[in-house]
Each structure stands twice: as C-alpha cells, then as structure tokens.
Scaffold this motif. Sequence first.
Motif, PDB file in Angstrom:
ATOM      1  N   ASP A 256       0.769  -1.008   0.210  1.00  0.00           N
ATOM      2  CA  ASP A 256      -0.019  -0.042   0.501  1.00  0.00           C
ATOM      3  C   ASP A 256       0.516   1.264   0.030  1.00  0.00           C
ATOM      4  N   SER A 257       2.349   1.087  -0.004  1.00  0.00           N
ATOM      5  CA  SER A 257       2.942   1.882   0.174  1.00  0.00           C
ATOM      6  C   SER A 257       3.994   3.050  -0.900  1.00  0.00           C
ATOM      7  N   PRO A 258       3.989   3.952  -1.696  1.00  0.00           N
ATOM      8  CA  PRO A 258       4.983   4.069  -2.226  1.00  0.00           C
ATOM      9  C   PRO A 258       5.944   3.731  -2.782  1.00  0.00           C
ATOM     10  N   LEU A 259       6.803   3.345  -1.025  1.00  0.00           N
ATOM     11  CA  LEU A 259       7.797   1.986  -1.522  1.00  0.00           C
ATOM     12  C   LEU A 259       7.634   1.169  -2.389  1.00  0.00           C
ATOM     13  N   ALA A 260       6.808   0.730  -2.520  1.00  0.00           N
ATOM     14  CA  ALA A 260       7.015  -0.584  -3.223  1.00  0.00           C
ATOM     15  C   ALA A 260       6.532  -0.727  -4.869  1.00  0.00           C
ATOM     16  N   LEU A 261       6.603   0.830  -4.870  1.00  0.00           N
ATOM     17  CA  LEU A 261       7.057   0.871  -6.639  1.00  0.00           C
ATOM     18  C   LEU A 261       8.367   0.645  -6.928  1.00  0.00           C
ATOM     19  N   GLU A 262       9.525   1.547  -5.882  1.00  0.00           N
ATOM     20  CA  GLU A 262      10.864   0.999  -5.573  1.00  0.00           C
ATOM     21  C   GLU A 262      11.548  -0.336  -6.542  1.00  0.00           C
ATOM     22  N   ALA A 263      12.377   0.137  -7.519  1.00  0.00           N
ATOM     23  CA  ALA A 263      12.709  -1.470  -8.257  1.00  0.00           C
ATOM     24  C   ALA A 263      13.753  -2.271  -7.260  1.00  0.00           C
ATOM     25  N   GLU A 264      14.159  -1.857  -6.058  1.00  0.00           N
ATOM     26  CA  GLU A 264      15.393  -2.344  -4.942  1.00  0.00           C
ATOM     27  C   GLU A 264      13.932  -3.042  -3.848  1.00  0.00           C
ATOM     28  N   VAL A 265      13.120  -2.297  -3.650  1.00  0.00           N
ATOM     29  CA  VAL A 265      11.590  -3.193  -2.359  1.00  0.00           C
ATOM     30  C   VAL A 265      10.696  -4.555  -3.528  1.00  0.00           C
ATOM     31  N   ILE A 266      10.589  -4.197  -5.006  1.00  0.00           N
ATOM     32  CA  ILE A 266      10.021  -5.075  -5.168  1.00  0.00           C
ATOM     33  C   ILE A 266      11.037  -5.879  -6.001  1.00  0.00           C
ATOM     34  N   ALA A 267      11.474  -6.107  -5.540  1.00  0.00           N
ATOM     35  CA  ALA A 267      13.418  -7.556  -6.013  1.00  0.00           C
ATOM     36  C   ALA A 267      12.981  -8.178  -4.616  1.00  0.00           C
ATOM     37  N   ALA A 268      13.728  -7.923  -3.971  1.00  0.00           N
ATOM     38  CA  ALA A 268      13.244  -8.508  -2.449  1.00  0.00           C
ATOM     39  C   ALA A 268      12.069  -8.779  -2.483  1.00  0.00           C
ATOM     40  N   LEU A 269      10.685  -7.870  -2.022  1.00  0.00           N
ATOM     41  CA  LEU A 269       9.591  -9.232  -2.265  1.00  0.00           C
ATOM     42  C   LEU A 269       9.724 -10.154  -3.018  1.00  0.00           C
ATOM     43  N   ALA A 270       9.746 -10.322  -4.769  1.00  0.00           N
ATOM     44  CA  ALA A 270       9.631 -11.162  -5.694  1.00  0.00           C
ATOM     45  C   ALA A 270      10.868 -12.512  -4.860  1.00  0.00           C
ATOM     46  N   THR A 271      12.312 -11.711  -4.675  1.00  0.00           N
ATOM     47  CA  THR A 271      13.260 -13.210  -4.864  1.00  0.00           C
ATOM     48  C   THR A 271      12.858 -13.962  -3.490  1.00  0.00           C
ATOM     49  N   ARG A 272      12.934 -13.026  -2.242  1.00  0.00           N
ATOM     50  CA  ARG A 272      13.081 -13.867  -0.944  1.00  0.00           C
ATOM     51  C   ARG A 272      11.234 -14.156   0.093  1.00  0.00           C
ATOM     52  N   CYS A 273       9.752 -13.233  -0.850  1.00  0.00           N
ATOM     53  CA  CYS A 273       9.296 -13.425  -0.445  1.00  0.00           C
ATOM     54  C   CYS A 273       7.992 -13.759  -1.428  1.00  0.00           C
ATOM     55  N   HIS A 274       8.848 -15.071  -1.883  1.00  0.00           N
ATOM     56  CA  HIS A 274       7.876 -15.262  -3.778  1.00  0.00           C
ATOM     57  C   HIS A 274       6.557 -16.617  -2.205  1.00  0.00           C
ATOM     58  N   THR A 275       6.592 -17.023  -1.554  1.00  0.00           N
ATOM     59  CA  THR A 275       5.262 -18.180  -0.781  1.00  0.00           C
ATOM     60  C   THR A 275       4.083 -17.016  -0.749  1.00  0.00           C
ATOM     61  N   SER A 276       4.888 -15.854   0.120  1.00  0.00           N
ATOM     62  CA  SER A 276       3.624 -14.891   0.643  1.00  0.00           C
ATOM     63  C   SER A 276       3.103 -14.464  -0.875  1.00  0.00           C
ATOM     64  N   LEU A 277       3.558 -14.333  -2.071  1.00  0.00           N
ATOM     65  CA  LEU A 277       2.443 -14.064  -2.814  1.00  0.00           C
ATOM     66  C   LEU A 277       1.991 -14.863  -3.933  1.00  0.00           C
ATOM     67  N   GLU A 278       1.792 -16.211  -3.034  1.00  0.00           N
ATOM     68  CA  GLU A 278       1.089 -17.431  -3.162  1.00  0.00           C
ATOM     69  C   GLU A 278      -0.174 -17.409  -3.511  1.00  0.00           C
ATOM     70  N   GLN A 279      -0.533 -16.690  -1.995  1.00  0.00           N
ATOM     71  CA  GLN A 279      -2.082 -15.490  -1.715  1.00  0.00           C
ATOM     72  C   GLN A 279      -2.213 -14.721  -3.507  1.00  0.00           C
ATOM     73  N   PRO A 280      -3.727 -15.235  -3.792  1.00  0.00           N
ATOM     74  CA  PRO A 280      -3.816 -14.526  -5.277  1.00  0.00           C
ATOM     75  C   PRO A 280      -3.946 -12.998  -5.467  1.00  0.00           C
ATOM     76  N   GLU A 281      -4.640 -12.551  -4.219  1.00  0.00           N
ATOM     77  CA  GLU A 281      -5.178 -10.685  -3.956  1.00  0.00           C
ATOM     78  C   GLU A 281      -4.076 -10.107  -3.627  1.00  0.00           C
TER      79      GLU A 281
END
Length: 346
Positions: A256-281
Amino acid sequence: MMEKRLIDLLQHQDNRLRIYDMGRRISKLSNDTFARIETAEIPYPMPFLQQAWIGLLIWNPTARNQNLIWFLKLPLDEQGFLVQAARDDIVNRLLQQVIHPDTEEDALKDNPFSFTPDPEKMACFHALASRTLKTPASRYYEEVQQYLAGQYPEAHWTHLGLQGLADYVMRLDQGENTQSLCQNLAQLPDPLLMTLARMLEHCQPDYRLQRALSQLLTQRLKHPETAPELIAALLRGLSNAVDSSGRDQVIDQLLDSPLALEAEVIAALATRCHTSLEQPERLKRFLECLAAGKAGQQGFSRILSDLMFLSSMRSQILMAFRDPQRSESLSQAIGAMFGSRLNTSH
C-alpha cells in the motif's frame, strides 16, 4: 543408473559432506535430496535465475585442517531438472583428479560452473560452517557483541568486521545476542542496520526479533523519504521469520506504500518472499506494483521470468495475467513480455 554420482565422489572415505542451497538464501539441502536431484528423480527445489546455486562443505573429523568449501552454479532445464551434461562434466573432472592427483587443477574450483558468493553471503556461509564444525567464531565476533550491547559509541560501527557481523547473526541463539539486537535495532546507523538485516535472511529470526523488525519497517514506511535500500533490507530480514502470517501483514502494508514501486523493494519481495505471493489477491497487488513501478519493462520481465520458474508460482501468475480486472499498465507490461504468445484478452 549412472555409474558415478557426484555426491558419492564428494563424500568418499572418511569425508563428511553438507550441501547448501545458495540461491535466494543459504539453506540446507539434505544429501538424499541432492542425490535425487542429481539422478533427475526430482527438479531442483529452489531455483534462482534458472540455475542451482550450491555450496559444499566437506570435512574430515580426524583432520580438521583439511576442511574444504566449494561453490557450484549448475544449469537447469526448462522443467527445473539438473542439466546432466554439466553434472557429467564435474564428475569427469573429479575422476581425472583422482587418476592424476599431481595436477594443479582443482576440479571444483577451476571449472566453468564455479562461482564466488558476494562478501555478505560468503561471510554468513563461513559463520554457518564454523557452527557446523564446532570451531570458534572469528576474532571480530566479540567486538560486534560488545558494540550491540552498548559498550562502544555509535560511530564505532565502521570498525566492525563483516565476518564478525555474520558470526553474530548465525549465533543469535547464544547468550544475549537476540535480546541485544532487539533492544538496539532501531538506533543502529542505517548502513549497519541494512547489512545485519540482509544477513538475517540466512537464519530464522524468532518472534522477538521478528516483532522488532516488523515495527521498524512499519515505522520507516510512514516516511516517504526512507531509502528504498533500507526497506528492501528489512524485508529480506523478515523473509524467513517464524511467523509467516505476521510477515504477510507487513507485506500487505508495504504494497500500500509508494515504496512498493521502488525497484529494490519489489525485487526483494519477489526473490525472498515468493511464498507470500502464493496468495492470489496479494499476487495481483504485487503484479500491479511491478507493472507500474520503477523497475521498468526489463525489470518486470526479469523478475517474472524468475518467479515463473518456480513450479508453485507459474500457474498462479498465468491465472493473474488473465484476470479481466487487471489494469491497463499491467496488460501492456504482459504484452511486452510475451507478445502474441500469451492470450490475455478479456
């Protein structure tokens, strides 16, 4: 069944062998799992950038001075199975070394599949190895302990050794280490905080430390001027924490934060927290941030190519791609990534 297996050559005679995945974080791979990977019974469970990143720790309990550490980066096929030609190449090099022991070539270092981890990951691997081998921590460890216990002025952080920081993180269960870190986390200089947070992804922070990290990340999210690198580091520190639902709550705040648009943040989320992204929403929100974010089209395509190589993620991502409620920016990013090969029409 192949005549010679890599795992058999590595743990011959009195050798002990421990295998680690080195891709997204350092995590143990059982010898049995690796044997099944090697014989193509199962795909590699934790691919990163479509390769298997492996750390090998080999030691002889009766000859402590003969400990060996090697790192191999092995290619995977489209289904995630080990490319057998690469495995055969390393086996042949090892066999040649056995036949010709006088050669100066080191079969596991002087080969096209060797790699060197970045300094932080290397320090953490050495710290983990010293615990496994029951050898003392580095000479820098005690100074880190004293600094985090408040025995040095804040500015002294520049004198702390990287290996000492890694030893500290890998020994959070000893003495007052976790308690000291929890108490001082919010006061640490940002460069030191980021280094420690990134190292925490290689262990499993307990509930106390997870709470301290979560509170700090939530607090920093409220300030748009917070450096994206700091948010990314704190996210990595939380990624392997014990309470996955608590971690997911923080990720939802982040999205929900503007910081989620930053490349470093989104890359950390994708590469380290992928199990959290298994939730569809949550995955849909992530994809919208990725499409609209500062990583650009190249970042969008790279990050999703890596994520879609994970068997647990591919079908979910394709399903989200076909969501009729997706934004125009996401539709355009998908089209640029796949062209006409993927039907994303409403």
